[in-house]
Design a protein around this motif. Sequence first.
Motif, PDB file in Angstrom:
ATOM      1  N   ARG A 142       9.553 -61.757 -39.528  1.00  0.00           N
ATOM      2  CA  ARG A 142      10.794 -62.226 -41.098  1.00  0.00           C
ATOM      3  C   ARG A 142      11.997 -61.137 -40.517  1.00  0.00           C
ATOM      4  NH1 ARG A 142       9.567 -59.896 -47.096  1.00  0.00           N
ATOM      5  NH2 ARG A 142      11.240 -60.608 -47.994  1.00  0.00           N
ATOM      6  N   THR A 194      11.340 -66.317 -39.109  1.00  0.00           N
ATOM      7  CA  THR A 194      10.959 -66.661 -40.868  1.00  0.00           C
ATOM      8  C   THR A 194      12.085 -66.892 -42.142  1.00  0.00           C
ATOM      9  OG1 THR A 194       9.145 -65.852 -39.923  1.00  0.00           O
ATOM     10  CG2 THR A 194       9.012 -67.019 -42.033  1.00  0.00           C
ATOM     11  N   SER A 195      12.168 -68.224 -42.169  1.00  0.00           N
ATOM     12  CA  SER A 195      13.203 -68.058 -43.626  1.00  0.00           C
ATOM     13  C   SER A 195      12.916 -67.317 -45.089  1.00  0.00           C
ATOM     14  CB  SER A 195      14.494 -69.250 -43.832  1.00  0.00           C
ATOM     15  OG  SER A 195      12.930 -70.234 -43.782  1.00  0.00           O
ATOM     16  N   GLU A 196      13.796 -67.427 -45.251  1.00  0.00           N
ATOM     17  CA  GLU A 196      13.129 -66.861 -47.107  1.00  0.00           C
ATOM     18  C   GLU A 196      12.288 -67.557 -46.920  1.00  0.00           C
ATOM     19  OE1 GLU A 196      13.255 -63.360 -47.719  1.00  0.00           O
ATOM     20  OE2 GLU A 196      13.663 -63.680 -46.167  1.00  0.00           O
ATOM     21  N   LYS A 197      12.798 -68.880 -47.680  1.00  0.00           N
ATOM     22  CA  LYS A 197      11.553 -69.500 -48.366  1.00  0.00           C
ATOM     23  C   LYS A 197      10.060 -70.001 -47.337  1.00  0.00           C
ATOM     24  CE  LYS A 197      11.470 -75.593 -48.482  1.00  0.00           C
ATOM     25  NZ  LYS A 197      12.206 -76.245 -48.804  1.00  0.00           N
ATOM     26  N   GLU A 198      10.464 -69.570 -46.178  1.00  0.00           N
ATOM     27  CA  GLU A 198       9.053 -69.771 -45.552  1.00  0.00           C
ATOM     28  C   GLU A 198       7.977 -68.935 -45.494  1.00  0.00           C
ATOM     29  OE1 GLU A 198       9.937 -71.941 -41.284  1.00  0.00           O
ATOM     30  OE2 GLU A 198      11.159 -70.496 -40.995  1.00  0.00           O
ATOM     31  N   GLU A 205       8.009 -67.420 -48.775  1.00  0.00           N
ATOM     32  CA  GLU A 205       7.841 -67.765 -49.900  1.00  0.00           C
ATOM     33  C   GLU A 205       6.375 -68.366 -49.221  1.00  0.00           C
ATOM     34  OE1 GLU A 205       8.284 -66.580 -52.852  1.00  0.00           O
ATOM     35  OE2 GLU A 205       9.008 -65.125 -51.623  1.00  0.00           O
ATOM     36  N   ASN A 206       6.097 -69.652 -48.799  1.00  0.00           N
ATOM     37  CA  ASN A 206       5.473 -70.749 -48.972  1.00  0.00           C
ATOM     38  C   ASN A 206       4.184 -69.534 -48.081  1.00  0.00           C
ATOM     39  OD1 ASN A 206       7.219 -72.951 -49.785  1.00  0.00           O
ATOM     40  ND2 ASN A 206       7.933 -73.545 -47.528  1.00  0.00           N
ATOM     41  N   ARG A 210       2.059 -67.425 -49.943  1.00  0.00           N
ATOM     42  CA  ARG A 210       0.984 -68.698 -51.010  1.00  0.00           C
ATOM     43  C   ARG A 210       0.004 -69.013 -50.114  1.00  0.00           C
ATOM     44  NH1 ARG A 210      -0.478 -73.233 -50.536  1.00  0.00           N
ATOM     45  NH2 ARG A 210       1.599 -73.385 -48.652  1.00  0.00           N
ATOM     46  N   GLU A 214       3.923 -78.979 -45.729  1.00  0.00           N
ATOM     47  CA  GLU A 214       5.604 -77.366 -45.483  1.00  0.00           C
ATOM     48  C   GLU A 214       5.255 -77.193 -44.324  1.00  0.00           C
ATOM     49  OE1 GLU A 214       4.045 -74.607 -47.260  1.00  0.00           O
ATOM     50  OE2 GLU A 214       4.790 -74.817 -49.951  1.00  0.00           O
ATOM     51  N   GLU A 267      18.940 -83.953 -41.706  1.00  0.00           N
ATOM     52  CA  GLU A 267      18.756 -82.628 -41.791  1.00  0.00           C
ATOM     53  C   GLU A 267      19.157 -82.837 -40.233  1.00  0.00           C
ATOM     54  OE1 GLU A 267      14.873 -79.145 -40.799  1.00  0.00           O
ATOM     55  OE2 GLU A 267      14.497 -80.692 -41.658  1.00  0.00           O
TER      56      GLU A 267
END
Length: 518
Positions: free
Chosen positions: A115, A120-124, A126-127, A130, A408, A507
Amino acid sequence: MLEKIDLKKKLTKAEYDLRMEELVPKLGRLQRECQKYKIPVMIAFEGYGASGKGVQIGELIQGLDPRGFQVYAVKNETEEERMHPFLWRFWTKMPPKGRIAIYDSSWYRKVLIDRFDGKTSEKEVENSFRSIRSFEEQLTADGMVMIKIFLAIDKKEQKKRLEKLLDSKETAWRVSEGDLKRNRHFQEYRAMNEEMLLRTDTAHAPWHIVEATDRRFATVKIYSIVVKTLEQKIREVARKKAEDAEGSGSVAMTEEQPAEDLILKESVLSKADLSLSYTKEEYKEKLSKLQKKLEKLHGELYRYRIPVVLGFEGWDAGGKGGAIKRLTQRMDPRGYVVHPTASPNDIERAHHYLWRFWTDMPKAGHVTIFDRTWYGRVMVERIEGFCTRQEWQRAYREINDMEKDLTEAGAVVLKFWMQIDKEEQARRFQARQENPEKQWKITDEDWRNREKWDQYEEAVNEMLIRTSSPYAPWIVVEGNCKYYARIKVLETVVEAVEKKLEEKKQEKKRQEEKKGRK
């Protein structure tokens, strides 16, 4: 949290020697007790660079029998690991029951170093949080001892240690540019560690912060943490074992529901129209077109590095094998594998029930087909009493979380239930018995399972409702007509793969346009 830690704690050599004289042999005895009770242990070391993770792991293993543990140094992902969901490499490094695995850095790298480095993206992020919480909850619920140790030092102490390492040719290689950068931006990196500790400190897998400025103090505290945790777990297991022995005279009963309760249950299977069919001519025409299309799409999957996971469940003689054969007939055999799932062997039983499926998940660009799946936990194991009610009830969430991790990571996940009625099953059983070439397909167990049809039907309906999701749907395949069933499976796979490829292409187009604007 971390700024409140008193990093000046120390032990004299005399105090250290006195404590270790007791702790070292005690740890060895506890390791043997864990082997006796088949308790698996995972010890994860995290902390700042130069905080002493390697040193402390070296101290800890002095009290252990080397035949009963393994140490894993977790660095940058290998190419193979990058082609799987990030937790795959930790599922494949999981200790069996009775053994200890020690991790020099761990699954937390994704939300810490990676990170910080922008990998690691911010979405990644969060995932990943979890996924990590789910990972630890699943393992500890299954009996794993999870010990997480964070070694804390301050910026000044870290800088001093890094400079000392750099001063010697023998140790300079241990200091990376990343270590120096994180020291320069110590406050920013500490904030990430603070967030990680707060978001993943749970009752079943708590964090233990160790003041690591003084090596002797850190060693004694780590030993004390491990000893106390193992003692507590061994007491729990021994007590449960004694209670089970006292009640060993009772007979385990499979669950039965009153007839009036079954009427109130939601039914998915009853909605299947089993009259749906194709003629042989219709079937051949559709089969040829779909197989040619899938052959081309298989190559596209490899080019765009999209993994595909297909799970097949259904009644005995429901047509799983026939559907899988037509699905793979024109696919490149180098790019797919079919796993027939049987009863777990001794090695598989020594791990979490999902372990054997995680280890077989496809890497990016490949297809894995499971002929029977992880859903055995909530069907045959539930009905036959091979797991407890608590175990199969929590499995719904565990399975949903696993499938979420797969999607994901970019995978297409489809699950097929091959549905036939009881009369059609009887006809197929009889036909198999009368055909010498197919007699191997029918066993006494198949006939016995028919006696529990209603119980299995109830379990399947609950499974379909509780584990069908937008990202990993269940497809009920009307299978009384084999031709219809095979075509529906092919059509579903082709449609899902085409959709995923289109998303990937869009994408890629957006990324190229964004790059062009720069």
